[in-house]
Motif scaffolding. Structure first.
Motif, PDB file in Angstrom:
ATOM      1  N   LEU A   1       0.820  -1.215   0.000  1.00  0.00           N
ATOM      2  CA  LEU A   1       0.000   0.000   0.000  1.00  0.00           C
ATOM      3  C   LEU A   1       0.852   1.264   0.000  1.00  0.00           C
ATOM      4  O   LEU A   1       0.550   2.225  -0.722  1.00  0.00           O
ATOM      5  CB  LEU A   1      -0.933   0.000   1.204  1.00  0.00           C
ATOM      6  CG  LEU A   1      -1.948  -1.135   1.279  1.00  0.00           C
ATOM      7  CD1 LEU A   1      -2.826  -1.000   2.515  1.00  0.00           C
ATOM      8  CD2 LEU A   1      -2.810  -1.183   0.018  1.00  0.00           C
ATOM      9  N   ARG A   2       1.900   1.277   0.789  1.00  0.00           N
ATOM     10  CA  ARG A   2       2.756   2.472   0.842  1.00  0.00           C
ATOM     11  C   ARG A   2       3.524   2.644  -0.465  1.00  0.00           C
ATOM     12  O   ARG A   2       3.659   3.766  -0.982  1.00  0.00           O
ATOM     13  CB  ARG A   2       3.714   2.390   2.027  1.00  0.00           C
ATOM     14  CG  ARG A   2       4.466   3.693   2.305  1.00  0.00           C
ATOM     15  CD  ARG A   2       5.304   3.586   3.582  1.00  0.00           C
ATOM     16  NE  ARG A   2       4.471   3.268   4.731  1.00  0.00           N
ATOM     17  CZ  ARG A   2       3.839   4.175   5.470  1.00  0.00           C
ATOM     18  NH1 ARG A   2       3.944   5.457   5.178  1.00  0.00           N
ATOM     19  NH2 ARG A   2       3.101   3.807   6.502  1.00  0.00           N
ATOM     20  N   LYS A   3       4.032   1.567  -1.012  1.00  0.00           N
ATOM     21  CA  LYS A   3       4.737   1.660  -2.293  1.00  0.00           C
ATOM     22  C   LYS A   3       3.811   2.168  -3.394  1.00  0.00           C
ATOM     23  O   LYS A   3       4.203   3.007  -4.216  1.00  0.00           O
ATOM     24  CB  LYS A   3       5.306   0.291  -2.682  1.00  0.00           C
ATOM     25  CG  LYS A   3       6.495  -0.158  -1.858  1.00  0.00           C
ATOM     26  CD  LYS A   3       6.970  -1.532  -2.301  1.00  0.00           C
ATOM     27  CE  LYS A   3       8.171  -1.998  -1.481  1.00  0.00           C
ATOM     28  NZ  LYS A   3       8.628  -3.360  -1.898  1.00  0.00           N
ATOM     29  N   LEU A   4       2.600   1.663  -3.409  1.00  0.00           N
ATOM     30  CA  LEU A   4       1.647   2.092  -4.428  1.00  0.00           C
ATOM     31  C   LEU A   4       1.344   3.589  -4.285  1.00  0.00           C
ATOM     32  O   LEU A   4       1.325   4.333  -5.275  1.00  0.00           O
ATOM     33  CB  LEU A   4       0.361   1.279  -4.304  1.00  0.00           C
ATOM     34  CG  LEU A   4      -0.662   1.441  -5.430  1.00  0.00           C
ATOM     35  CD1 LEU A   4      -0.089   0.987  -6.759  1.00  0.00           C
ATOM     36  CD2 LEU A   4      -1.935   0.664  -5.095  1.00  0.00           C
ATOM     37  N   TYR A   5       1.106   4.025  -3.072  1.00  0.00           N
ATOM     38  CA  TYR A   5       0.847   5.434  -2.782  1.00  0.00           C
ATOM     39  C   TYR A   5       2.004   6.313  -3.245  1.00  0.00           C
ATOM     40  O   TYR A   5       1.822   7.320  -3.955  1.00  0.00           O
ATOM     41  CB  TYR A   5       0.615   5.566  -1.277  1.00  0.00           C
ATOM     42  CG  TYR A   5       0.534   6.971  -0.717  1.00  0.00           C
ATOM     43  CD1 TYR A   5      -0.453   7.859  -1.124  1.00  0.00           C
ATOM     44  CD2 TYR A   5       1.436   7.384   0.266  1.00  0.00           C
ATOM     45  CE1 TYR A   5      -0.538   9.134  -0.569  1.00  0.00           C
ATOM     46  CE2 TYR A   5       1.346   8.649   0.829  1.00  0.00           C
ATOM     47  CZ  TYR A   5       0.368   9.525   0.403  1.00  0.00           C
ATOM     48  OH  TYR A   5       0.282  10.782   0.954  1.00  0.00           O
ATOM     49  N   LEU A   6       3.210   5.950  -2.870  1.00  0.00           N
ATOM     50  CA  LEU A   6       4.377   6.744  -3.227  1.00  0.00           C
ATOM     51  C   LEU A   6       4.644   6.719  -4.723  1.00  0.00           C
ATOM     52  O   LEU A   6       4.972   7.749  -5.333  1.00  0.00           O
ATOM     53  CB  LEU A   6       5.600   6.249  -2.448  1.00  0.00           C
ATOM     54  CG  LEU A   6       5.520   6.399  -0.926  1.00  0.00           C
ATOM     55  CD1 LEU A   6       6.709   5.715  -0.265  1.00  0.00           C
ATOM     56  CD2 LEU A   6       5.436   7.857  -0.518  1.00  0.00           C
ATOM     57  N   ASN A   7       4.499   5.546  -5.341  1.00  0.00           N
ATOM     58  CA  ASN A   7       4.713   5.453  -6.789  1.00  0.00           C
ATOM     59  C   ASN A   7       3.739   6.344  -7.556  1.00  0.00           C
ATOM     60  O   ASN A   7       4.115   6.987  -8.550  1.00  0.00           O
ATOM     61  CB  ASN A   7       4.566   4.010  -7.261  1.00  0.00           C
ATOM     62  CG  ASN A   7       5.816   3.183  -7.023  1.00  0.00           C
ATOM     63  OD1 ASN A   7       6.909   3.721  -6.893  1.00  0.00           O
ATOM     64  ND2 ASN A   7       5.653   1.873  -6.962  1.00  0.00           N
ATOM     65  N   GLU A   8       2.485   6.377  -7.130  1.00  0.00           N
ATOM     66  CA  GLU A   8       1.496   7.212  -7.816  1.00  0.00           C
ATOM     67  C   GLU A   8       1.845   8.690  -7.691  1.00  0.00           C
ATOM     68  O   GLU A   8       1.759   9.450  -8.667  1.00  0.00           O
ATOM     69  CB  GLU A   8       0.094   6.954  -7.264  1.00  0.00           C
ATOM     70  CG  GLU A   8      -0.527   5.649  -7.716  1.00  0.00           C
ATOM     71  CD  GLU A   8      -0.954   5.669  -9.179  1.00  0.00           C
ATOM     72  OE1 GLU A   8      -1.283   6.742  -9.706  1.00  0.00           O
ATOM     73  OE2 GLU A   8      -0.970   4.571  -9.787  1.00  0.00           O
ATOM     74  N   LEU A   9       2.237   9.130  -6.511  1.00  0.00           N
ATOM     75  CA  LEU A   9       2.593  10.537  -6.330  1.00  0.00           C
ATOM     76  C   LEU A   9       3.836  10.902  -7.129  1.00  0.00           C
ATOM     77  O   LEU A   9       3.898  11.975  -7.753  1.00  0.00           O
ATOM     78  CB  LEU A   9       2.809  10.839  -4.852  1.00  0.00           C
ATOM     79  CG  LEU A   9       1.574  10.755  -3.952  1.00  0.00           C
ATOM     80  CD1 LEU A   9       1.951  11.113  -2.516  1.00  0.00           C
ATOM     81  CD2 LEU A   9       0.453  11.656  -4.441  1.00  0.00           C
ATOM     82  N   ILE A  10       4.820  10.020  -7.139  1.00  0.00           N
ATOM     83  CA  ILE A  10       6.040  10.287  -7.899  1.00  0.00           C
ATOM     84  C   ILE A  10       5.733  10.335  -9.393  1.00  0.00           C
ATOM     85  O   ILE A  10       6.207  11.224 -10.113  1.00  0.00           O
ATOM     86  CB  ILE A  10       7.110   9.221  -7.590  1.00  0.00           C
ATOM     87  CG1 ILE A  10       7.607   9.378  -6.147  1.00  0.00           C
ATOM     88  CG2 ILE A  10       8.282   9.326  -8.565  1.00  0.00           C
ATOM     89  CD1 ILE A  10       8.475   8.233  -5.656  1.00  0.00           C
ATOM     90  N   ALA A  11       4.935   9.391  -9.885  1.00  0.00           N
ATOM     91  CA  ALA A  11       4.616   9.341 -11.306  1.00  0.00           C
ATOM     92  C   ALA A  11       3.821  10.569 -11.750  1.00  0.00           C
ATOM     93  O   ALA A  11       4.078  11.139 -12.817  1.00  0.00           O
ATOM     94  CB  ALA A  11       3.839   8.067 -11.629  1.00  0.00           C
ATOM     95  N   ARG A  12       2.874  10.992 -10.946  1.00  0.00           N
ATOM     96  CA  ARG A  12       1.991  12.090 -11.345  1.00  0.00           C
ATOM     97  C   ARG A  12       2.594  13.464 -11.091  1.00  0.00           C
ATOM     98  O   ARG A  12       2.339  14.402 -11.853  1.00  0.00           O
ATOM     99  CB  ARG A  12       0.657  11.959 -10.604  1.00  0.00           C
ATOM    100  CG  ARG A  12      -0.147  10.736 -11.028  1.00  0.00           C
ATOM    101  CD  ARG A  12      -1.395  10.547 -10.187  1.00  0.00           C
ATOM    102  NE  ARG A  12      -2.047   9.280 -10.478  1.00  0.00           N
ATOM    103  CZ  ARG A  12      -2.938   9.088 -11.458  1.00  0.00           C
ATOM    104  NH1 ARG A  12      -3.291  10.109 -12.221  1.00  0.00           N
ATOM    105  NH2 ARG A  12      -3.471   7.903 -11.664  1.00  0.00           N
ATOM    106  N   PHE A  13       3.409  13.605 -10.047  1.00  0.00           N
ATOM    107  CA  PHE A  13       3.859  14.935  -9.647  1.00  0.00           C
ATOM    108  C   PHE A  13       5.375  15.094  -9.554  1.00  0.00           C
ATOM    109  O   PHE A  13       5.862  16.215  -9.370  1.00  0.00           O
ATOM    110  CB  PHE A  13       3.247  15.299  -8.287  1.00  0.00           C
ATOM    111  CG  PHE A  13       1.747  15.127  -8.234  1.00  0.00           C
ATOM    112  CD1 PHE A  13       0.925  15.696  -9.196  1.00  0.00           C
ATOM    113  CD2 PHE A  13       1.153  14.372  -7.224  1.00  0.00           C
ATOM    114  CE1 PHE A  13      -0.458  15.531  -9.157  1.00  0.00           C
ATOM    115  CE2 PHE A  13      -0.228  14.208  -7.166  1.00  0.00           C
ATOM    116  CZ  PHE A  13      -1.033  14.787  -8.137  1.00  0.00           C
ATOM    117  N   GLY A  14       6.112  14.015  -9.696  1.00  0.00           N
ATOM    118  CA  GLY A  14       7.566  14.095  -9.544  1.00  0.00           C
ATOM    119  C   GLY A  14       8.254  14.916 -10.608  1.00  0.00           C
ATOM    120  O   GLY A  14       9.405  15.319 -10.435  1.00  0.00           O
TER     121      GLY A  14
END
Length: 648
Positions: free
Chosen positions: A356-369
């Protein structure tokens, strides 16, 4: 190649191609608005359907799209049609990897599911568009190659081994990057912020950057114009600001929206965009906000389709966030993304960095990084406390920091927001100081007069541990007070003396102002940044002084050189000295070890303005020297002054 798809990846020959050729021949730079082309020399969606395929036009080799350095390249791919709520979860069971190559470098960037490709306007939760955002850092020719993989939980797997490769449109292509046409505070004029020598610095230049901004409201994104945004429950607990069922609407900032600024869905978003305009116009360049406060104080911000569904993301809401984030970057405002709150540190994977944490972080990095000025903050008041005993432990926060650093292709700074006092704070920090994957501290401090000492101590500890921290003073206490309204404290004297100048002259990289919990316009319910207009101006005076006068990245605190209590001294030995004097009568500096002459100039920390001459023009080394007297005050009266000594 399907030229009827989104404008973001056209490879066509048209009047825009001719423009690109002319730009290359003449060495000009493209000037296009984001609305026109999302940073590329391409047309609007509706224009594309009538444009010819490149194969139908002679000499198609010149049909290379043109983008600008530091501007976002956004590419859409047609892939499998699905939805946010599909049984085969598009966020968990698909993974879009796009490799961008240049002769001098390459990046592998994660993509994401984008529903119909226009979700910020349509609020659609389904479609067949998959998207990537990339910010090129080098001029010249780039190529890309995209692959969409499908497999159970592939999004959080350590590799794509054994996954099925799914067909997508325009999986390969290329483009040319020219210089940016942006100027001023827009980050696209300067590049990406990184950490260097314990300060912010633009990676591709020698320019450093000082942070000043707003730490409140922490639930900035709990905004009525974002899709599916509401308060789960109101709260009136001890130790936090009270809330009702109403979320932010920022009505007083509607007048700050300007023609040409972005909106969504027929004019939504104007008040928040206006609020960003106002803050940037005061000289502030940073905003702190939570991306998830489920179980926390506000209970009104999350990226998910539902606040209890942690594997599915609200595409339209996140696209609307992106509109605001892009505007913030264009106005020179850093995105201080706080990833969790002390009450929800263990909500995902019980605090571990699992699925769950990896998915959350990956989504934020992909969309806003892709944004150029961004902090990843591990979480507000990270670690257990009496009022929140289920915090992350040292191994868990280290694992989270490591995952972010290894997953973020742009290597944005990773910070840790602290507790407000010792020993609770030091017990956590002693276990992580020197850790390679943590770039610094987002400091909370309850006692104002201790600010300088705390910053200097942790700067020294991190330096001695071999990994110097960037430390910003982001939440000043006490928790119930913080930075009160101008009407309550017009000159913000203790904040100005002990926090603002105490931070900057002790090696701190910036400040953000927390609004407290028990005053009007507080940390959760504030709707109007103008209530602290004087505080922004006072903070901007300090920022301008540092940027215009000091090589602060080469300076160290040496407060004992000044004879006054509560004075600060920041120096590059033998070159430049910046002194904050709480009073100037009988102020001296110990120059016994110095040689040569130093010119004295004075700066007004309350009213700002130019450097001024005082009663003494210059002093020599080799003795304890009087600093003389500053000029007469013009504006609001005060006793404190900043004294600048530069070697002649």
């Amino acid at each position: 190649m399907d030229v009827t798809r989104s404008y973001r990846t056209n490879f066509i020959v048209s009047k825009y191609t001719l423009m690109a050729v002319l730009l290359l021949v003449l060495g000009c730079q493209a000037t296009k608005t984001d609305k026109e082309n999302k940073e590329g020399l391409t047309g609007q969606n509706q224009e594309l359907s009538s444009q010819p395929h490149a194969d139908e036009v002679a000499d198609s080799a010149i049909a290379t799209p043109i983008y600008q350095q530091w501007h976002t390249v956004e590419i859409d791919f047609k892939g499998p049609r699905t939805s946010e709520n599909a049984t085969d979860n598009p966020f968990l069971n698909y993974r879009l990897n796009v490799e961008f190559k240049h002769a001098e470098t390459s990046y592998t960037i994660r993509g994401f599911y984008a529903a119909d490709g226009n979700a910020s306007e349509s609020s659609s939760d389904n479609g067949n568009i998959w998207r990537v955002r990339f910010t090129p850092d080098r001029l010249g020719d780039w190529s890309y190659s995209a692959k969409l993989y499908h497999k159970d939980s592939i999004a959080v797997a350590s590799s794509v081994s054994g996954a099925e490769e799914v067909a997508i449109s325009n999986a390969t292509g290329g483009f040319k990057v020219i210089g940016s046409d942006k100027r001023g505070v827009d980050f696209r004029a300067h590049g990406r912020l990184v950490v260097s020598k314990g300060y912010y610095k633009f990676r591709n230049s020698n320019r450093y950057w000082v942070k000043v901004g707003a730490n409140s409201p922490e639930n900035l994104l709990g905004y009525v114009d974002f899709d599916n945004t509401y308060r789960i429950a109101s709260s009136n607990k001890e130790g936090e600001a009270s809330t009702t069922d109403k979320i932010h609407s920022y009505p007083t900032h509607l007048k700050d929206w300007k023609a040409g600024d972005p909106t969504w869905k027929d004019g939504k978003g104007k008040a928040l965009i206006g609020a960003i305009n106002y803050l940037a116009d005061t000289g502030m360049n940073s905003v702190y906000f939570l991306t998830m406060n489920i179980l926390g104080d506000g209970k009104d911000v999350w990226p998910y389709t539902k606040p209890d569904e942690f594997t599915r993301f609200d595409v339209s809401k996140l696209e609307q966030w992106e509109i605001v984030f892009r505007h913030m970057q264009s106005k020179g405002v850093l995105l201080h993304m706080v990833l969790q709150e002390t009450e929800n540190e263990t909500l995902l994977d019980n605090g571990d960095t699992g699925v769950l944490r990896k998915l959350y972080l990956n989504e934020l990095i992909a969309r806003f990084g892709h944004h150029l000025a961004l902090n990843w903050n591990l979480g507000e008041e990270n670690g257990p406390a009496d009022w929140s005993p289920l915090g992350q432990n040292n191994a868990q926060r280290k694992a989270m920091a490591k995952f972010i650093k290894e997953s973020d292709p742009y290597q944005h700074p990773v910070l840790l927001h602290t507790h407000s006092h010792d020993p609770l704070r030091s017990e956590i920090l002693d276990s992580i100081v020197g850790y390679t994957y943590l770039d610094g501290l987002s400091l909370q401090q309850d006692e104002r007069k201790q600010t300088a000492e705390v910053i200097e101590r942790w700067k020294n500890k991190s330096r001695e541990a071999g990994h110097e921290w960037l430390i910003t003073m982001d939440e000043i206490g006490k928790w119930f007070q913080g930075a009160v309204l101008d009407s309550e404290d017009p000159s913000h004297e203790s904040l100005r003396k002990y926090v603002l100048w105490g931070t900057l002259l002790s090696g701190g990289a910036g400040v953000e102002w927390y609004f407290g919990a028990k005053h009007p316009h507080n940390d959760l319910n504030s709707e109007d940044w103008r209530q602290r207009d004087r505080l922004w101006k006072i903070s901007n005076h300090a920022r301008v002084f540092f940027e215009e006068n000091l090589p602060y990245w080469n300076m160290r605190p040496e407060h004992g050189l000044v004879n006054l209590k509560d004075a600060y001294c920041f120096r590059e030995k033998g070159q430049v000295y910046a002194l904050f004097l709480p009073k100037t009568k009988e102020a001296t500096i110990n120059f016994l070890e110095e040689e040569g002459s130093y010119r004295i100039r004075w700066f007004d920390p309350l009213n700002g303005g130019e450097l001024q001459k005082g009663s003494i023009d210059k002093i020599a080394g080799g003795a304890i020297r009087s600093l003389g007297h500053p000029p007469n005050t013009t504006g609001s009266p005060h006793d404190d002054w900043v004294c600048l000594l530069k070697k002649i």
